[in-house]
Design a protein around this motif. Structure first.
Motif, mmCIF file in Angstrom:
data_model
loop_
_atom_site.group_PDB
_atom_site.id
_atom_site.type_symbol
_atom_site.label_atom_id
_atom_site.label_comp_id
_atom_site.label_asym_id
_atom_site.label_seq_id
_atom_site.Cartn_x
_atom_site.Cartn_y
_atom_site.Cartn_z
ATOM 1 N N THR A 1 0.840 -1.180 0.000
ATOM 2 C CA THR A 1 0.000 0.000 0.000
ATOM 3 C C THR A 1 0.879 1.235 0.000
ATOM 4 O O THR A 1 1.731 1.399 0.862
ATOM 5 C CB THR A 1 -0.922 0.018 1.242
ATOM 6 N N GLU A 2 0.689 2.105 -0.978
ATOM 7 C CA GLU A 2 1.454 3.350 -1.033
ATOM 8 C C GLU A 2 0.828 4.342 -0.061
ATOM 9 O O GLU A 2 -0.368 4.583 -0.089
ATOM 10 C CB GLU A 2 1.449 3.896 -2.458
ATOM 11 N N ILE A 3 1.655 4.885 0.803
ATOM 12 C CA ILE A 3 1.207 5.778 1.862
ATOM 13 C C ILE A 3 1.692 7.186 1.544
ATOM 14 O O ILE A 3 2.851 7.378 1.179
ATOM 15 C CB ILE A 3 1.755 5.302 3.222
ATOM 16 N N PHE A 4 0.821 8.176 1.679
ATOM 17 C CA PHE A 4 1.132 9.565 1.326
ATOM 18 C C PHE A 4 1.206 10.423 2.579
ATOM 19 O O PHE A 4 0.437 10.226 3.516
ATOM 20 C CB PHE A 4 0.070 10.118 0.373
ATOM 21 N N SER A 5 2.125 11.400 2.561
ATOM 22 C CA SER A 5 2.263 12.305 3.696
ATOM 23 C C SER A 5 2.947 13.597 3.237
ATOM 24 O O SER A 5 3.329 13.727 2.075
ATOM 25 C CB SER A 5 3.082 11.642 4.811
#
Length: 110
Positions: free
Chosen positions: A37-41
């Motif tokens: 899962t690509e996680i964005f921040s």
């Protein structure tokens, strides 16, 4: 009647290893899904280490992982990701978890 109960119990117990194996396979699949899962921040670059391919980012809280806001190092594979970046740049970035490694997938100045 007693034979029926024993037969039913035997049938149930013989099926238990199959149920346990299915449950284990489901958990492994769920873990694998979390790792891809690509996680964005968003955050601020604190250091860029081209030699060890690490970038240190002070980032906001990441609810998906139950992480508080913190400063941490991310690994990158492609040096082009850091080409136009400098310390103290505000950035948006994404990463995936690969075991204990947080692998940077994208990063851009904002």
């Amino acid at each position: 009647m007693k034979r029926f109960e024993i037969a039913l119990l035997t049938l149930f117990l013989s099926a238990f290893p199959i149920l346990a194996q299915h449950s284990h396979e489901h958990r492994a699949t769920k873990t694998e899904q979390m790792q891809i899962t690509e996680i964005f921040s968003k955050g601020v670059i604190k250091a860029i280490d081209l030699e060890s391919k690490k970038i240190t980012i002070e980032h906001e809280a990441i609810e998906l992982l139950s992480w508080p806001a913190m400063t941490m190092r991310f690994t990158f594979e492609d040096e082009n990701l850091t080409k136009d970046l400098e310390t103290e740049n505000n950035v948006e970035f994404s990463f995936i978890q690969q075991g204990k490694i947080s692998l940077l997938k994208s990063i851009k100045k904002i």
